[in-house]
Design an enzyme around this catalytic site. Structure first.
Site, PDB file in Angstrom:
ATOM      1  N   CYS A  54     -31.227   6.910  50.335  1.00  0.00           N
ATOM      2  CA  CYS A  54     -30.938   8.130  49.573  1.00  0.00           C
ATOM      3  C   CYS A  54     -32.203   8.871  49.149  1.00  0.00           C
ATOM      4  O   CYS A  54     -32.315  10.085  49.353  1.00  0.00           O
ATOM      5  CB  CYS A  54     -30.052   7.820  48.365  1.00  0.00           C
ATOM      6  N   HIS A 107     -29.569   6.076  42.574  1.00  0.00           N
ATOM      7  CA  HIS A 107     -29.059   6.896  43.674  1.00  0.00           C
ATOM      8  C   HIS A 107     -29.306   8.368  43.378  1.00  0.00           C
ATOM      9  O   HIS A 107     -29.242   8.802  42.227  1.00  0.00           O
ATOM     10  CB  HIS A 107     -27.561   6.652  43.867  1.00  0.00           C
ATOM     11  N   HIS A 130     -26.268  12.896  50.744  1.00  0.00           N
ATOM     12  CA  HIS A 130     -26.933  11.669  50.317  1.00  0.00           C
ATOM     13  C   HIS A 130     -26.757  10.627  51.409  1.00  0.00           C
ATOM     14  O   HIS A 130     -26.054  10.850  52.385  1.00  0.00           O
ATOM     15  CB  HIS A 130     -26.341  11.181  48.985  1.00  0.00           C
TER      16      HIS A 130
END
Length: 182
Positions: free
Chosen positions: A85, A138, A154
């Protein structure tokens, strides 16, 4: 200055609700058939050339990130052979010579914190996907804002680089903050 971008989504999408750093795999399949437009509004500046440069950089960063769509997940990856990510965001910004930290946690300390109603394409969304550890692990890049929904690109552990919606329950529950680094 306002630009309109049209993105068409047809067919069946499989959206992974797992991010890098998550240990459990959750998958949801949705069917969408519609046309979406979004408005990429950036804060106005006094110089017209600065607006154009900023809009072009945002467009190029999003385009670079989208060019990796479908790339498999690889921890620490920053290439078409595999991407995580933060590697996706790092690579997209690097292509425009914009320095940004390599990890999602470090990225979350950069730029200006935003309310969700202020988010525009090019902004970053940060998540805590491991409920046992309350740390940002993330990050996603906003690619589209449509009324009450925010779409971001992502890299997930099970599906690689994909576009997801912040309105999906998993992402709503894991969301921590949005930031603007441009």
């Amino acid at each position: 200055m306002q630009k309109i971008f049209k993105i068409l989504f047809f067919g069946i999408f499989t959206i992974s609700l797992v991010s890098c750093g998550s240990s459990r795999s959750k998958v949801i399949t949705t069917k969408k058939e519609d046309n979406r437009t979004y408005s990429a509004k950036r804060p106005a500046t006094s110089e017209k050339s600065e607006i154009n440069i900023s809009d072009k950089k945002v467009h190029n960063i999003i385009s670079t990130a989208k060019s990796y769509e479908g790339t498999r997940y690889k921890y620490g990856g920053t290439t078409k052979r595999g991407m995580d990510c933060s590697g996706l965001i790092f690579t997209a910004f690097s292509e425009e010579n914009i320095p940004i930290p390599r990890t999602s946690r470090a990225m979350s300390l950069e730029g200006e914190r935003l309310y969700l109603k202020q988010v525009t394409p090019g902004d970053l969304l940060f998540f805590e996907t491991n409920k046992n550890r309350k740390v940002i692990n993330h990050v996603g890049l906003v690619v589209e804002v449509e009324r009450e929904d925010i779409y971001f690109i992502h890299s997930s552990t099970s599906r690689g680089v994909i576009i997801s919606s912040l309105s999906e329950p998993y992402w709503t529950g894991s969301f921590v903050m949005a930031r603007r680094v441009l």
